[in-house]
Write a protein that holds these residues in place. Structure first.
Motif, PDB file in Angstrom:
ATOM      1  N   ARG A  26       0.826  -1.208   0.000  1.00  0.00           N
ATOM      2  CA  ARG A  26       0.000   0.000   0.000  1.00  0.00           C
ATOM      3  C   ARG A  26       0.859   1.256   0.000  1.00  0.00           C
ATOM      4  NH1 ARG A  26      -4.323  -1.169  -2.060  1.00  0.00           N
ATOM      5  NH2 ARG A  26      -5.219   0.719  -1.190  1.00  0.00           N
ATOM      6  N   THR A  27       1.886   1.288   0.823  1.00  0.00           N
ATOM      7  CA  THR A  27       2.829   2.402   0.862  1.00  0.00           C
ATOM      8  C   THR A  27       4.203   1.832   1.187  1.00  0.00           C
ATOM      9  OG1 THR A  27       2.515   2.834   3.221  1.00  0.00           O
ATOM     10  CG2 THR A  27       1.092   4.041   1.710  1.00  0.00           C
ATOM     11  N   SER A  28       5.217   2.635   0.958  1.00  0.00           N
ATOM     12  CA  SER A  28       6.560   2.240   1.350  1.00  0.00           C
ATOM     13  C   SER A  28       7.357   3.485   1.687  1.00  0.00           C
ATOM     14  CB  SER A  28       7.250   1.439   0.249  1.00  0.00           C
ATOM     15  OG  SER A  28       7.537   2.261  -0.857  1.00  0.00           O
ATOM     16  N   GLU A  29       8.357   3.305   2.533  1.00  0.00           N
ATOM     17  CA  GLU A  29       9.176   4.441   2.955  1.00  0.00           C
ATOM     18  C   GLU A  29      10.618   3.962   3.123  1.00  0.00           C
ATOM     19  OE1 GLU A  29       9.471   7.498   6.758  1.00  0.00           O
ATOM     20  OE2 GLU A  29       7.560   6.562   6.281  1.00  0.00           O
TER      21      GLU A  29
ATOM     22  N   GLU B 130      10.849   0.113   4.176  1.00  0.00           N
ATOM     23  CA  GLU B 130       9.754  -0.477   4.932  1.00  0.00           C
ATOM     24  C   GLU B 130       8.473  -0.381   4.110  1.00  0.00           C
ATOM     25  OE1 GLU B 130      10.046  -0.521   9.366  1.00  0.00           O
ATOM     26  OE2 GLU B 130       8.361   0.862   9.128  1.00  0.00           O
ATOM     27  N   LEU B 131       7.674  -1.462   4.147  1.00  0.00           N
ATOM     28  CA  LEU B 131       6.456  -1.552   3.341  1.00  0.00           C
ATOM     29  C   LEU B 131       5.251  -1.764   4.237  1.00  0.00           C
ATOM     30  CD1 LEU B 131       7.817  -4.352   0.986  1.00  0.00           C
ATOM     31  CD2 LEU B 131       8.011  -1.897   0.595  1.00  0.00           C
ATOM     32  N   LEU B 132       4.153  -1.108   3.904  1.00  0.00           N
ATOM     33  CA  LEU B 132       2.869  -1.419   4.543  1.00  0.00           C
ATOM     34  C   LEU B 132       2.117  -2.293   3.558  1.00  0.00           C
ATOM     35  CD1 LEU B 132       0.720  -1.063   6.741  1.00  0.00           C
ATOM     36  CD2 LEU B 132      -0.051   0.975   5.517  1.00  0.00           C
ATOM     37  N   LEU B 133       1.756  -3.502   3.998  1.00  0.00           N
ATOM     38  CA  LEU B 133       1.136  -4.480   3.108  1.00  0.00           C
ATOM     39  C   LEU B 133      -0.257  -4.833   3.584  1.00  0.00           C
ATOM     40  CD1 LEU B 133       4.427  -5.774   3.538  1.00  0.00           C
ATOM     41  CD2 LEU B 133       3.608  -6.457   1.294  1.00  0.00           C
ATOM     42  N   LEU B 134      -1.106  -5.176   2.626  1.00  0.00           N
ATOM     43  CA  LEU B 134      -2.488  -5.559   2.903  1.00  0.00           C
ATOM     44  C   LEU B 134      -2.791  -6.873   2.185  1.00  0.00           C
ATOM     45  CD1 LEU B 134      -5.392  -5.047   3.911  1.00  0.00           C
ATOM     46  CD2 LEU B 134      -5.725  -3.630   1.863  1.00  0.00           C
ATOM     47  N   CYS B 135      -3.262  -7.839   2.956  1.00  0.00           N
ATOM     48  CA  CYS B 135      -3.635  -9.126   2.379  1.00  0.00           C
ATOM     49  C   CYS B 135      -4.806  -8.935   1.412  1.00  0.00           C
ATOM     50  CB  CYS B 135      -4.017 -10.100   3.493  1.00  0.00           C
ATOM     51  SG  CYS B 135      -4.565 -11.696   2.860  1.00  0.00           S
ATOM     52  N   SER B 136      -4.737  -9.619   0.247  1.00  0.00           N
ATOM     53  CA  SER B 136      -5.796  -9.487  -0.763  1.00  0.00           C
ATOM     54  C   SER B 136      -7.014 -10.346  -0.434  1.00  0.00           C
ATOM     55  CB  SER B 136      -5.249  -9.871  -2.134  1.00  0.00           C
ATOM     56  OG  SER B 136      -4.830 -11.234  -2.118  1.00  0.00           O
ATOM     57  N   ASN B 137      -6.907 -11.204   0.542  1.00  0.00           N
ATOM     58  CA  ASN B 137      -8.010 -12.091   0.928  1.00  0.00           C
ATOM     59  C   ASN B 137      -8.915 -11.339   1.907  1.00  0.00           C
ATOM     60  OD1 ASN B 137      -9.697 -14.051   1.923  1.00  0.00           O
ATOM     61  ND2 ASN B 137      -8.068 -15.420   2.602  1.00  0.00           N
ATOM     62  N   ASP B 138     -10.111 -10.965   1.426  1.00  0.00           N
ATOM     63  CA  ASP B 138     -11.031 -10.195   2.280  1.00  0.00           C
ATOM     64  C   ASP B 138     -11.424 -10.947   3.545  1.00  0.00           C
ATOM     65  OD1 ASP B 138     -10.988  -8.072   0.540  1.00  0.00           O
ATOM     66  OD2 ASP B 138     -12.797  -8.707  -0.539  1.00  0.00           O
ATOM     67  N   ALA B 139     -11.402 -12.274   3.472  1.00  0.00           N
ATOM     68  CA  ALA B 139     -11.744 -13.071   4.648  1.00  0.00           C
ATOM     69  C   ALA B 139     -10.620 -13.061   5.678  1.00  0.00           C
ATOM     70  CB  ALA B 139     -12.054 -14.502   4.233  1.00  0.00           C
ATOM     71  N   CYS B 140      -9.449 -12.580   5.289  1.00  0.00           N
ATOM     72  CA  CYS B 140      -8.295 -12.516   6.204  1.00  0.00           C
ATOM     73  C   CYS B 140      -8.105 -11.080   6.696  1.00  0.00           C
ATOM     74  CB  CYS B 140      -7.039 -13.026   5.504  1.00  0.00           C
ATOM     75  SG  CYS B 140      -5.527 -12.836   6.472  1.00  0.00           S
ATOM     76  N   GLY B 141      -7.850 -10.170   5.728  1.00  0.00           N
ATOM     77  CA  GLY B 141      -7.748  -8.753   6.071  1.00  0.00           C
ATOM     78  C   GLY B 141      -6.501  -8.342   6.834  1.00  0.00           C
ATOM     79  N   PHE B 142      -5.509  -9.197   6.882  1.00  0.00           N
ATOM     80  CA  PHE B 142      -4.301  -8.884   7.649  1.00  0.00           C
ATOM     81  C   PHE B 142      -3.551  -7.710   7.019  1.00  0.00           C
ATOM     82  CE2 PHE B 142       0.175 -10.193   8.938  1.00  0.00           C
ATOM     83  CZ  PHE B 142       0.025  -9.820  10.256  1.00  0.00           C
ATOM     84  N   ARG B 143      -3.166  -6.747   7.837  1.00  0.00           N
ATOM     85  CA  ARG B 143      -2.307  -5.635   7.426  1.00  0.00           C
ATOM     86  C   ARG B 143      -1.017  -5.785   8.206  1.00  0.00           C
ATOM     87  NH1 ARG B 143      -5.190  -0.509   5.709  1.00  0.00           N
ATOM     88  NH2 ARG B 143      -7.316  -1.189   5.309  1.00  0.00           N
ATOM     89  N   PHE B 144       0.091  -5.589   7.526  1.00  0.00           N
ATOM     90  CA  PHE B 144       1.359  -5.783   8.213  1.00  0.00           C
ATOM     91  C   PHE B 144       2.462  -4.933   7.587  1.00  0.00           C
ATOM     92  CE2 PHE B 144       3.303  -8.867   5.166  1.00  0.00           C
ATOM     93  CZ  PHE B 144       2.178  -9.201   4.429  1.00  0.00           C
ATOM     94  N   VAL B 145       3.548  -4.843   8.332  1.00  0.00           N
ATOM     95  CA  VAL B 145       4.717  -4.095   7.885  1.00  0.00           C
ATOM     96  C   VAL B 145       5.814  -5.093   7.551  1.00  0.00           C
ATOM     97  CG1 VAL B 145       6.510  -2.450   8.572  1.00  0.00           C
ATOM     98  CG2 VAL B 145       4.128  -2.075   9.261  1.00  0.00           C
ATOM     99  N   GLY B 146       6.423  -4.905   6.401  1.00  0.00           N
ATOM    100  CA  GLY B 146       7.550  -5.731   5.992  1.00  0.00           C
ATOM    101  C   GLY B 146       8.710  -4.838   5.600  1.00  0.00           C
ATOM    102  N   GLN B 147       9.814  -5.470   5.264  1.00  0.00           N
ATOM    103  CA  GLN B 147      10.994  -4.716   4.863  1.00  0.00           C
ATOM    104  C   GLN B 147      11.634  -5.355   3.640  1.00  0.00           C
ATOM    105  OE1 GLN B 147      13.477  -4.810   8.401  1.00  0.00           O
ATOM    106  NE2 GLN B 147      12.834  -2.735   8.937  1.00  0.00           N
TER     107      GLN B 147
END
Ligand SMILES: [Zn+2]
Length: 92
Positions: free
Chosen positions: A14-17, A25-42
């Motif tokens: 979704r965004t990165s910095e 660093e990346l802000l990621l969003l799972c594409s599975n609506d039944a999951c909905g996990f948002r997380f930060v990766g690198q």
């Protein structure tokens, strides 16, 4: 592609910095609506494959010497009449 660590669906960035010269660093969003996990990766630069032609003095990453394993003989199946495929290095 980055996979959701929970459901293994694709995750969208979704965004990165940029954090440092080596870390983004990346802000990621799972594409599975039944999951909905948002997380930060690198994304981290960890090794050198081809040295820079314009190196920065603060950057020092270990050089990886890409070589074939000692036993890279892949037997051709007896029923395979095709010519061997071109020898292509995998993408880094
Ligand atoms: Zn998920």
């Amino acid at each position: 592609m980055v996979l959701c660590p929970h459901c293994q669906s694709a995750a969208a960035i979704r965004t990165s910095e940029q954090q440092t010269r080596l870390v983004r660093e990346l802000l990621l969003l799972c594409s599975n609506d039944a999951c909905g996990f948002r997380f930060v990766g690198q994304i981290v630069a960890v090794r050198t494959i081809q040295p820079s032609y314009a190196p920065h003095p603060a950057i020092s990453l270990p050089l990886v010497v890409r070589s074939r394993p000692a036993n890279d003989d892949a037997p051709i199946p007896a029923n395979d009449e095709r010519a061997p495929a071109a020898d292509v290095e995998p993408m880094p």
